[in-house]
Design a protein around this motif. Sequence first.
Motif, short mmCIF file in Angstrom:
data_model
loop_
_atom_site.label_atom_id
_atom_site.label_comp_id
_atom_site.label_asym_id
_atom_site.label_seq_id
_atom_site.Cartn_x
_atom_site.Cartn_y
_atom_site.Cartn_z
N THR A 191 0.73 -1.31 -0.01
CA THR A 191 -0.15 0.00 -0.06
C THR A 191 0.97 1.30 0.00
OG1 THR A 191 -1.78 -1.12 1.24
CG2 THR A 191 -1.87 0.99 1.37
N LEU A 192 1.84 1.34 0.97
CA LEU A 192 2.88 2.68 0.89
C LEU A 192 3.71 2.47 -0.34
CD1 LEU A 192 4.13 2.07 4.62
CD2 LEU A 192 2.70 3.92 3.99
N GLN A 193 3.86 1.57 -0.78
CA GLN A 193 4.77 1.69 -2.33
C GLN A 193 3.70 2.32 -3.40
OE1 GLN A 193 6.45 -2.07 -3.45
NE2 GLN A 193 7.35 -1.25 -5.17
N ARG A 194 2.56 1.66 -3.28
CA ARG A 194 1.62 2.09 -4.33
C ARG A 194 1.43 3.54 -4.19
NH1 ARG A 194 -2.53 -3.08 -4.21
NH2 ARG A 194 -1.38 -4.35 -5.58
N ARG A 195 1.31 4.02 -3.09
CA ARG A 195 1.07 5.37 -2.93
C ARG A 195 2.43 6.29 -2.98
NH1 ARG A 195 -3.79 7.39 -3.12
NH2 ARG A 195 -3.17 9.13 -1.78
N TYR A 198 5.09 6.23 -1.24
CA TYR A 198 5.70 6.74 0.05
C TYR A 198 6.89 5.69 0.22
CZ TYR A 198 2.01 9.62 1.24
OH TYR A 198 1.00 10.67 1.09
N GLN A 206 6.93 10.25 -2.71
CA GLN A 206 5.84 11.12 -2.40
C GLN A 206 6.26 11.45 -0.76
OE1 GLN A 206 3.46 12.05 -3.55
NE2 GLN A 206 2.33 12.98 -1.76
#
Length: 267
Positions: free
Chosen positions: A51-55, A57, A72
């Motif tokens: 999730t953090l990678q897709r966003r 971060y 990001q």
Amino acid sequence: MCAVRTQSVRSLERAMMILELLASSRTGLSLLELVQKTKMPRSSVHCLLVTLQRRGYLYHNDKTGRYMFGLQLFSLANMAVSGLKLREEAAPFLRSLVEKTQLTVHMAILEHGEAVLISKYEPPGIFRLATWIGKRMDLHCTSLGKALMAYLPSEEVSRIIEEHGLPRHNDNTICSKKRLKEEMERTTGRGYAVDDEEDELGLCCIGAPVFGFDNHVMASISIAGTTNQVTRENLRKLAEQVKQTAMAISQSLGHDPAALKAGTLNS
């Protein structure tokens, strides 16, 4: 409603825990290491990382298998630290360099073995470089990166090459350790670095280091233009302007040029 009575979002707390652990690690952490440190189920950690990678971060280094901060997260941090002394002190000097050269000016710092842009100033006109604050760049083929790398201890340079390699961007890119070492020696000898279409064909850049009060390199600055703007005829003149600007920023940060070894910044 009283804040202390409001229930925390558990998944968010876990994600923040992961970010805090990564912040304390210089080289990033693998999935297994994060599972061990957080004591959370592997599937939960993996989902949070994805999730953090897709966003944006986090990003995953496929070579090392480690997770590190992504663009990001840096962009958010950049907005928060926009008043830091480095950027404040450098801004008028960088604007002046744009006016003198009529070329795009960048400033970068070293982060996780890459050059990360923290400032960009452009001259008026329709030509725009595809760069932005927060962009990550390879060290071995950019003038910003070379100016940062040239003053690092040899063991640190070796570690960076081991982790990131020397990827070829085009036929001009330096892809051998021997040639890179020679380039680093030229950079420290003359006080500036050159990217002669090594990162992108048609573009030439000249970079120089910015020293802090402790005489360590804090950042690097560069000018960038097309091969019609930066030529063999005007390269030395432009390089001198970049060096003078970098030194002016360094001195404003408390750097004492006399404290460096004789000849380090001589052209």
